[in-house]
Design an enzyme around this catalytic site. Structure first.
Site, PDB file in Angstrom:
ATOM      1  N   LEU A 119      66.128 -69.688  61.208  1.00  0.00           N
ATOM      2  CA  LEU A 119      65.547 -68.636  60.302  1.00  0.00           C
ATOM      3  C   LEU A 119      63.991 -68.926  60.215  1.00  0.00           C
ATOM      4  O   LEU A 119      63.040 -68.346  60.559  1.00  0.00           O
ATOM      5  CB  LEU A 119      66.055 -68.194  59.321  1.00  0.00           C
ATOM      6  N   THR A 120      63.926 -70.458  59.810  1.00  0.00           N
ATOM      7  CA  THR A 120      62.500 -70.998  59.400  1.00  0.00           C
ATOM      8  C   THR A 120      61.417 -70.936  60.480  1.00  0.00           C
ATOM      9  O   THR A 120      61.778 -71.277  61.513  1.00  0.00           O
ATOM     10  CB  THR A 120      62.555 -72.268  58.660  1.00  0.00           C
ATOM     11  N   ASN A 123      54.788 -70.443  60.482  1.00  0.00           N
ATOM     12  CA  ASN A 123      53.606 -69.650  60.075  1.00  0.00           C
ATOM     13  C   ASN A 123      54.223 -68.534  59.366  1.00  0.00           C
ATOM     14  O   ASN A 123      53.488 -67.691  59.229  1.00  0.00           O
ATOM     15  CB  ASN A 123      52.722 -69.265  61.186  1.00  0.00           C
ATOM     16  N   GLY A 125      56.875 -67.035  55.823  1.00  0.00           N
ATOM     17  CA  GLY A 125      58.034 -67.297  54.862  1.00  0.00           C
ATOM     18  C   GLY A 125      59.334 -66.696  55.348  1.00  0.00           C
ATOM     19  O   GLY A 125      59.347 -66.081  56.304  1.00  0.00           O
ATOM     20  N   ARG A 262      74.453-105.717  34.767  1.00  0.00           N
ATOM     21  CA  ARG A 262      73.303-106.351  34.687  1.00  0.00           C
ATOM     22  C   ARG A 262      73.018-106.867  33.353  1.00  0.00           C
ATOM     23  O   ARG A 262      73.059-106.223  32.412  1.00  0.00           O
ATOM     24  CB  ARG A 262      72.255-105.209  34.966  1.00  0.00           C
ATOM     25  N   GLN A 273      70.731 -98.984  23.625  1.00  0.00           N
ATOM     26  CA  GLN A 273      70.696 -97.755  22.984  1.00  0.00           C
ATOM     27  C   GLN A 273      70.037 -96.846  23.911  1.00  0.00           C
ATOM     28  O   GLN A 273      70.426 -95.601  24.320  1.00  0.00           O
ATOM     29  CB  GLN A 273      69.902 -97.564  21.643  1.00  0.00           C
ATOM     30  N   GLN A 330      65.964 -95.409  37.553  1.00  0.00           N
ATOM     31  CA  GLN A 330      65.517 -96.419  36.496  1.00  0.00           C
ATOM     32  C   GLN A 330      66.386 -97.221  35.814  1.00  0.00           C
ATOM     33  O   GLN A 330      65.747 -98.419  35.766  1.00  0.00           O
ATOM     34  CB  GLN A 330      64.870 -95.341  35.709  1.00  0.00           C
ATOM     35  N   GLU A 357      68.394 -73.248  51.286  1.00  0.00           N
ATOM     36  CA  GLU A 357      68.654 -71.934  50.911  1.00  0.00           C
ATOM     37  C   GLU A 357      67.987 -71.522  49.798  1.00  0.00           C
ATOM     38  O   GLU A 357      68.218 -70.625  49.158  1.00  0.00           O
ATOM     39  CB  GLU A 357      70.090 -71.900  50.395  1.00  0.00           C
TER      40      GLU A 357
END
Length: 385
Positions: A119-120, A123, A125, A262, A273, A330, A357
């Site tokens: 579909l995409t 140039n 949408g 760790r 905490q 993190q 999607e």
């Protein structure tokens, strides 16, 4: 015929064994081996959701999503293959003639041919903005235009391509055509590797007077967007939401394991905490997404329309996955940033779901439209009273 519990046990064994080896091989080589496609096909994983009369196993949507969630614990490319194979049959079957069911739909469900959603455009949408055109010449359509970021362009036998009749605009005159990869006038250029989901190639398709038989059209002229979206988009968005739940579960498992083992300043990270707060937030985020997805899935199994519920599930789950993978990385700290770390791959793979999607912004538009429509109806009702 396996019971659902047997399917769960079967998938868990596969993910604990062969899937881990495949994941490492894909990351090492940047390619999805043909042998993996065959293995997934032969195990039945590519036809879990399709109905039995099409050659599938006919699992309920809710049960299928439970298995898909498990597949999302492993490599992104394995998840994508299973998801697409168990979703695209809906678009293929929706408007297929009996002859097309035998020629295209059943072979796709069986894994004997590969079809990819096309579909995409570079140039345009998505949806009614498509610019690729077709004109009819006898028993053929002649296509001109471009498609890009088309997944599985390296292995697809057919491209389920959406275009429009010359001279039409908007939702009018759209077509759904199954374009063979060897169609005259079709050029397929593979795009550079993506940030994540290694091994799943995307293509840039250029159509220059590309000829496609009229017999390869699904539905009538004007049915293109209905083939593309009706019966396909809502369950597919919901399924993507569940893959986010699965990937986030794995990220949480890895983060919790790392936090337990760790040790810094004489104690494991899990004693800190702040780390505990992050783990609690991640677990709650995942559970909230799971319930949004399951709510949409159960309604779908009941035969109800789930456009808004699917948009909510997809939007929340994809953004949840970003939050969870960011916290997981993190918690891993510097070691998690290296290619040798599984969380590094999950972090990269996770970004793709926010594009699939429809972006979060598209989902918000769908949801907001529903909110406003309800407000209008309520206002009109109160005025009549």
């Amino acid at each position: 015929m396996k019971t659902f519990v047997e399917w769960q046990e079967d998938v868990d064994r596969y993910l604990a064994g062969p899937a881990r080896a495949w994941s490492e091989a894909i990351e090492r080589t940047g390619k999805v081996p043909e042998a993996l496609w065959r293995e997934l096909r032969d195990a039945g994983y590519l036809r879990l959701a399709a109905p039995r009369d099409l050659g599938g196993f006919g699992l309920s949507f809710t049960d299928y999503l439970d298995l898909l969630r498990r597949f999302a614990h492993t490599h992104g490319s394995i998840r994508v293959i299973v998801h697409v194979a168990n979703s695209l049959w809906r678009s293929l079957a929706h408007k297929a003639t009996p002859e097309q069911v035998e020629r295209f739909v059943k072979p796709f469900v069986a894994g004997d041919i590969r079809v990819t959603f096309t579909l995409t455009e570079p140039n345009s949408g998505s949806g009614a903005d498509i610019k690729t055109t077709a004109r009819r010449e006898g028993a053929e359509y002649v296509l001109n235009g471009e498609k890009w970021m088309i997944i599985f362009s390296d292995v697809a036998d057919y491209f389920l391509l959406f275009c429009r009749l010359e001279g039409t605009s908007g939702g009018e005159g759209t077509l759904a055509l199954l374009v063979p990869r060897d169609a005259p006038g079709l050029d397929i250029e593979l795009m550079p590797p993506a940030m994540g989901v290694a091994g799943t190639a995307h293509g840039h398709l250029r159509l220059r007077d590309c000829r496609v038989p009229v017999a390869n059209r699904l539905g009538q002229e004007g049915d293109g967007l209905e083939v593309a979206f009706r019966g396909f988009l809502d369950p597919s968005r919901t399924a993507i939401g569940m893959t986010c739940v699965g990937a986030a579960e794995r990220a949480l498992e890895l983060a919790a394991h790392h936090a337990l083992h760790r040790v810094t300043f004489g104690q494991p990270l899990a004693k800190r905490q702040m780390i505990q707060m992050w783990l609690a937030e991640m677990a709650t985020d995942i559970e909230a997404a799971r319930h949004l997805v399951l709510h949409a899935a159960r309604r779908f199994d009941e035969g109800q329309r789930i456009t808004v519920e699917a948009a909510m599930a997809k939007m929340f789950a994809t953004e949840m996955l970003q939050r969870v993978t960011d916290k997981a990385l993190q918690i891993h700290g510097g070691p998690g940033y290296f290619k040798s770390s599984e969380i590094e791959r999950i972090y990269r793979d996770a970004r793709m779901q926010r594009f699939e999607e429809g972006t979060s912004e598209i989902q918000k538009m769908v949801i907001a439209r529903d909110v406003i429509d309800k407000a209008k109806r309520a206002s009109e009702g109160s005025e009549r009273r």
